[in-house]
Design a protein around this motif. Structure first.
Motif, PDB file in Angstrom:
ATOM      1  N   THR A  72       1.464  -0.708   0.121  1.00 46.44           N
ATOM      2  CA  THR A  72      -0.191  -0.042   0.501  1.00 46.44           C
ATOM      3  C   THR A  72       1.060   0.952   0.040  1.00 46.44           C
ATOM      4  OG1 THR A  72      -0.423  -0.144   2.361  1.00 46.44           O
ATOM      5  CG2 THR A  72      -2.052  -1.093   1.237  1.00 46.44           C
ATOM      6  N   VAL A  73       0.421   2.371  -0.634  1.00 48.68           N
ATOM      7  CA  VAL A  73       0.562   3.466  -0.063  1.00 48.68           C
ATOM      8  C   VAL A  73       0.609   3.794   1.049  1.00 48.68           C
ATOM      9  CG1 VAL A  73       0.424   6.276  -0.947  1.00 48.68           C
ATOM     10  CG2 VAL A  73       0.353   4.872  -2.345  1.00 48.68           C
ATOM     11  N   GLY A  74       2.179   4.807   1.939  1.00 41.70           N
ATOM     12  CA  GLY A  74       1.408   4.537   3.411  1.00 41.70           C
ATOM     13  C   GLY A  74       3.218   5.702   3.554  1.00 41.70           C
ATOM     14  N   PHE A  75       3.757   5.726   4.916  1.00 44.55           N
ATOM     15  CA  PHE A  75       4.041   6.237   5.377  1.00 44.55           C
ATOM     16  C   PHE A  75       5.832   5.818   4.773  1.00 44.55           C
ATOM     17  CE2 PHE A  75       8.042   7.997   8.027  1.00 44.55           C
ATOM     18  CZ  PHE A  75       7.744   9.409   8.208  1.00 44.55           C
ATOM     19  N   HIS A  76       6.591   5.178   4.113  1.00 40.53           N
ATOM     20  CA  HIS A  76       7.534   4.455   4.009  1.00 40.53           C
ATOM     21  C   HIS A  76       7.204   4.610   2.649  1.00 40.53           C
ATOM     22  CE1 HIS A  76       8.622   2.939   7.543  1.00 40.53           C
ATOM     23  NE2 HIS A  76       7.131   1.425   7.383  1.00 40.53           N
ATOM     24  N   VAL A  77       6.630   5.039   1.704  1.00 41.45           N
ATOM     25  CA  VAL A  77       6.244   5.544   0.406  1.00 41.45           C
ATOM     26  C   VAL A  77       6.541   6.772   0.477  1.00 41.45           C
ATOM     27  CG1 VAL A  77       4.923   5.331  -1.812  1.00 41.45           C
ATOM     28  CG2 VAL A  77       5.770   2.568  -0.753  1.00 41.45           C
ATOM     29  N   GLY A  98       0.639  -3.299  -4.481  1.00 35.73           N
ATOM     30  CA  GLY A  98      -0.407  -3.350  -4.298  1.00 35.73           C
ATOM     31  C   GLY A  98      -1.780  -1.611  -4.302  1.00 35.73           C
ATOM     32  N   PRO A  99      -2.544  -1.936  -4.115  1.00 34.55           N
ATOM     33  CA  PRO A  99      -3.420  -3.288  -4.412  1.00 34.55           C
ATOM     34  C   PRO A  99      -3.628  -3.398  -6.270  1.00 34.55           C
ATOM     35  CG  PRO A  99      -4.836  -0.670  -3.747  1.00 34.55           C
ATOM     36  CD  PRO A  99      -3.099  -0.831  -3.780  1.00 34.55           C
ATOM     37  N   ASP A 100      -3.690  -4.354  -6.101  1.00 38.85           N
ATOM     38  CA  ASP A 100      -3.957  -4.550  -7.588  1.00 38.85           C
ATOM     39  C   ASP A 100      -5.350  -5.933  -7.640  1.00 38.85           C
ATOM     40  OD1 ASP A 100      -3.865  -6.707  -9.366  1.00 38.85           O
ATOM     41  OD2 ASP A 100      -2.009  -4.931 -10.099  1.00 38.85           O
ATOM     42  N   PRO A 101      -6.174  -5.924  -8.853  1.00 35.26           N
ATOM     43  CA  PRO A 101      -7.174  -6.343  -8.464  1.00 35.26           C
ATOM     44  C   PRO A 101      -6.632  -8.469  -8.731  1.00 35.26           C
ATOM     45  CG  PRO A 101      -7.585  -4.761 -10.294  1.00 35.26           C
ATOM     46  CD  PRO A 101      -6.261  -5.207  -9.482  1.00 35.26           C
ATOM     47  N   ARG A 102      -5.374  -8.422  -9.399  1.00 37.35           N
ATOM     48  CA  ARG A 102      -4.911  -9.610  -9.469  1.00 37.35           C
ATOM     49  C   ARG A 102      -4.331 -10.381  -8.153  1.00 37.35           C
ATOM     50  NH1 ARG A 102      -0.434  -7.734 -14.134  1.00 37.35           N
ATOM     51  NH2 ARG A 102      -1.097  -5.999 -13.399  1.00 37.35           N
ATOM     52  N   LEU A 103      -4.448  -9.626  -7.282  1.00 38.92           N
ATOM     53  CA  LEU A 103      -4.045  -9.657  -5.916  1.00 38.92           C
ATOM     54  C   LEU A 103      -5.268 -10.487  -4.502  1.00 38.92           C
ATOM     55  CD1 LEU A 103      -2.243  -6.946  -4.563  1.00 38.92           C
ATOM     56  CD2 LEU A 103      -1.110  -9.455  -5.287  1.00 38.92           C
ATOM     57  N   ALA A 104      -6.733  -9.959  -5.200  1.00 43.07           N
ATOM     58  CA  ALA A 104      -7.521 -10.916  -5.071  1.00 43.07           C
ATOM     59  C   ALA A 104      -8.268 -11.753  -5.604  1.00 43.07           C
ATOM     60  CB  ALA A 104      -9.217  -9.610  -5.768  1.00 43.07           C
ATOM     61  N   LYS A 105      -7.632 -12.324  -6.794  1.00 43.60           N
ATOM     62  CA  LYS A 105      -7.457 -13.659  -7.032  1.00 43.60           C
ATOM     63  C   LYS A 105      -6.613 -14.163  -5.835  1.00 43.60           C
ATOM     64  CE  LYS A 105      -6.585 -16.639 -10.868  1.00 43.60           C
ATOM     65  NZ  LYS A 105      -5.613 -17.909 -10.327  1.00 43.60           N
ATOM     66  N   PRO A 130      -4.619   8.493   5.591  1.00 44.13           N
ATOM     67  CA  PRO A 130      -5.828   8.121   6.036  1.00 44.13           C
ATOM     68  C   PRO A 130      -6.435   7.091   4.004  1.00 44.13           C
ATOM     69  CG  PRO A 130      -5.964  10.127   6.233  1.00 44.13           C
ATOM     70  CD  PRO A 130      -4.635   9.875   6.508  1.00 44.13           C
ATOM     71  N   GLU A 131      -5.410   7.651   2.985  1.00 43.20           N
ATOM     72  CA  GLU A 131      -5.305   7.990   1.680  1.00 43.20           C
ATOM     73  C   GLU A 131      -5.026   6.040   1.373  1.00 43.20           C
ATOM     74  OE1 GLU A 131      -1.553  10.449   1.652  1.00 43.20           O
ATOM     75  OE2 GLU A 131      -3.796  10.128   2.782  1.00 43.20           O
ATOM     76  N   ALA A 132      -4.292   5.500   2.321  1.00 40.19           N
ATOM     77  CA  ALA A 132      -4.228   4.257   2.724  1.00 40.19           C
ATOM     78  C   ALA A 132      -5.248   3.143   2.654  1.00 40.19           C
ATOM     79  CB  ALA A 132      -2.946   4.021   3.250  1.00 40.19           C
ATOM     80  N   ALA A 133      -6.141   3.933   3.648  1.00 42.75           N
ATOM     81  CA  ALA A 133      -7.331   2.714   3.591  1.00 42.75           C
ATOM     82  C   ALA A 133      -8.607   2.085   2.555  1.00 42.75           C
ATOM     83  CB  ALA A 133      -7.901   2.473   4.745  1.00 42.75           C
ATOM     84  N   GLU A 134      -8.626   3.345   1.380  1.00 44.47           N
ATOM     85  CA  GLU A 134      -9.376   3.420   0.514  1.00 44.47           C
ATOM     86  C   GLU A 134      -8.793   2.303  -0.620  1.00 44.47           C
ATOM     87  OE1 GLU A 134     -11.143   5.941  -3.513  1.00 44.47           O
ATOM     88  OE2 GLU A 134      -9.752   7.276  -1.434  1.00 44.47           O
ATOM     89  N   PRO A 135      -7.801   2.126  -0.975  1.00 48.59           N
ATOM     90  CA  PRO A 135      -7.484   0.623  -2.047  1.00 48.59           C
ATOM     91  C   PRO A 135      -7.996  -0.334  -0.731  1.00 48.59           C
ATOM     92  CG  PRO A 135      -5.641   2.663  -1.688  1.00 48.59           C
ATOM     93  CD  PRO A 135      -6.952   2.756  -1.017  1.00 48.59           C
TER      94      PRO A 135
END
Length: 230
Positions: A72-77, A98-105, A130-135
């Motif tokens: 995810t996008v977060g502090f480290h990124v 991520g995230p990526d739809p292929r990771l759902a599979k 907070p923007e990290a939670a939406e994906p």
């Protein structure tokens, strides 16, 4: 001298020996998929070499793309990797894995078949951003398309609901059992915590999987396309 472009595959870092092994294997898988590409090791926490030192040690003719081995996008990124990239010319950051739809599979495969009436908690590490939670919510929706169970997204730290709270919510809602889908790359502190959340089953983390190496290379190529004139 003609320039060389390298990938700095930058992970979070862990004290867990199996987690270290799986991240090292991910780097090896990336190199196998792209013969001739130099894939350098770096970390933002816990392990060495630290990312700033790796960037500072690059030869002048080398171009580099930092690929976050993070989900995810977060502090480290947004801070650690962004600062390291800004410290040197001809150095760019790719998107995290991520995230990526292929990771759902892949998550669906890790969970496997569950008894009727169970619920699932999609457990991510969590971020104060907070923007990290939406994906993660989007990923939970992608997973729900594949599964009959009710699915709640939850976080190991810095965001709500926590994984234990989400497990309790599903149990209170009448779930016959609760499985935790581990949206984590490898064993380590956060994955260990999932076994303490009160769930009936905890799925293994995402690695090993060739998909993660493929995503790393896709994001490496996309960063070059954005930053290097053809």
């Amino acid at each position: 001298m003609e320039h060389e472009t390298v990938m700095i595959a930058c992970a979070h870092g862990t004290n867990n020996a199996e987690g270290q092994r799986r991240i090292s294997q991910l780097r090896a898988d990336i190199a196998l998929l792209r013969p001739g590409l130099t894939v350098l090791e770096a970390y933002v926490d816990v392990q060495e070499p630290a990312l700033p030192e790796v960037v500072a040690g690059l030869a002048a003719h080398v171009h580099a793309v930092v690929v976050p081995l993070l989900l995810t996008v977060g502090f480290h990124v947004q801070v650690d990797i962004a600062d390291a990239v800004a410290s040197r010319s001809n150095t760019w950051a790719a998107a995290p894995l991520g995230p990526d739809p292929r990771l759902a599979k892949l998550l669906d495969e890790r969970i496997g078949t569950l008894p009727a009436g169970w619920g699932i908690v999609l457990a991510a590490a969590g971020s104060s951003r907070p923007e990290a939670a939406e994906p993660i919510e989007v990923l939970a929706a992608d997973l729900a398309v594949r599964r009959p169970e009710r699915i709640l997204a939850a976080y190991g730290a810095s965001a709500r609901p926590t994984v234990p709270d989400a497990v309790a919510q599903l149990q209170a809602g009448g779930a016959a059992g609760v499985a935790v889908a581990s949206y984590l790359l490898a064993p380590g502190y956060f994955h260990d915590q999932l076994s303490l959340a009160g769930a009936d089953r905890v799925a293994p983390p995402l690695l090993p999987s060739k998909l993660l190496a493929e995503l790393a290379l896709e994001h490496f190529d996309a960063a070059l396309l954005r930053n290097v004139a053809p």
